[in-house]
Enzyme design. Structure first.
Site, short mmCIF file in Angstrom:
data_model
loop_
_atom_site.label_atom_id
_atom_site.label_comp_id
_atom_site.label_asym_id
_atom_site.label_seq_id
_atom_site.Cartn_x
_atom_site.Cartn_y
_atom_site.Cartn_z
N SER A 126 3.51 3.64 -2.93
CA SER A 126 4.03 2.33 -3.32
C SER A 126 5.12 1.88 -2.34
O SER A 126 4.84 1.70 -1.16
CB SER A 126 4.52 2.38 -4.77
N HIS B 275 -1.45 3.30 -11.11
CA HIS B 275 -0.37 3.47 -10.13
C HIS B 275 0.44 4.75 -10.36
O HIS B 275 1.43 4.98 -9.67
CB HIS B 275 0.57 2.25 -10.23
N ASP C 158 -4.97 -0.35 -11.00
CA ASP C 158 -3.53 -0.45 -10.76
C ASP C 158 -3.05 -1.85 -11.13
O ASP C 158 -3.48 -2.85 -10.54
CB ASP C 158 -3.29 -0.18 -9.27
#
Length: 282
Positions: free
Chosen positions: A150, A260, A226
């Site tokens: 991320s 995620h 996600d």
């Protein structure tokens, strides 16, 4: 061991050691903690290193506790270093008010806007100060690769793109690929860098590839469930377009059903570790 490093904890894992250290950072002007996993091979000689840069809200502990990386790293003879994700305890106004700016959200850039420019130089910390510190204190052979998740995937990519040839390989899980064009990036960059969007491009993977290309390949895993992908925070499509236009080799694997979280990372971390091991020659 340098007197500048204070051992916080040591835990044996798969024959190696997970250790956490505290030190006073001259770059950030505050006390910092980082984690290092030393595989059993480090007891008898030097080993290569994988840098792992974590995402928003994380510390040095998330990856080491949740990713399940130690078993494979021990097999491969690979050390892993996890820095924290921002300066801590600087007492800047607003530092702890939101999850996506300030504490836990350093974005691996060098802030130029006051008051953040006093402490928020995470790029210099993870590319200069901390590498010098770990190389001087641990049995490492000087070979490095880099990865992250991320915000940390963004960090891994910009570190590699801004230092061509330094890292043997680079990969990411669900990276924030085009921060100049997503809500997280716009908030962070305006706060840390000011309103000149041309300056933002120096810290954006897509823009760096468009401007300079890249001679190495990029490996990305992205879950199709996600929620941040759906919210437009990650923008892998912009990364695909930039790599195609610049002739950069991109392996982008869209993983069905994955979100995620660290369950996603734990599922595919072995693939990434073995990918880096091949480039590191182990």
């Amino acid at each position: 061991m340098s007197e500048a490093l204070e051992l916080v904890s040591a835990t044996k894992s798969f024959g190696g050691w997970l250790k956490r250290y505290r030190h006073q950072s001259r770059t950030l002007g505050c006390e910092m903690i980082f984690a290092i996993y030393l595989p059993p091979q480090a007891q008898d000689g030097t080993v290569p290193l994988l840098w792992w840069l974590s995402g928003l809200t994380c510390t040095d502990e998330n990856f080491m506790q949740k990713a399940g990386a130690h078993r494979v790293a021990a097999e491969l003879g690979m050390a892993i270093v996890c820095p924290d994700t921002s300066p801590r305890g600087t007492e800047l106004p607003g530092e702890d008010e939101s999850y996506d700016f300030g504490s836990g959200a350093g974005f691996y850039i060098n802030a130029t806007r006051e008051p953040w420019s006093r402490h928020y130089h995470m790029y210099d910390y993870v590319t200069r100060e901390l590498p010098e510190l770990v190389q001087a204190n641990f049995p490492l052979n000087g070979q490095e690769s880099i990865s992250g998740h991320s915000m940390g995937g963004h960090g891994a990519f910009i570190c590699a793109l801004k230092n061509p040839g330094r890292y043997a390989s680079v990969s990411a899980f669900a990276p924030i690929a085009n921060p100049v064009n997503c809500p997280w990036g716009e908030k962070a960059f305006s706060g840390y860098l000011g309103e000149d969007r041309d300056q933002w491009k120096n810290w954006d993977t897509v823009e760096l590839i468009r401007a300079h290309g890249f001679d190495q390949g990029l490996l990305v895993d992205q879950g199709d469930a996600d929620n941040f992908l759906k919210d437009g925070q990650l923008r892998p499509e912009a990364l695909e377009e930039a790599c195609a236009a610049a002739g950069v080799q991109l392996t982008l694997r869209l993983q069905p059903g994955y979100d995620h979280s660290y369950f996603f990372i734990a599922t595919f971390i072995e693939d990434h570790l073995r990918y880096h091991a091949r480039h590191l020659g182990v």
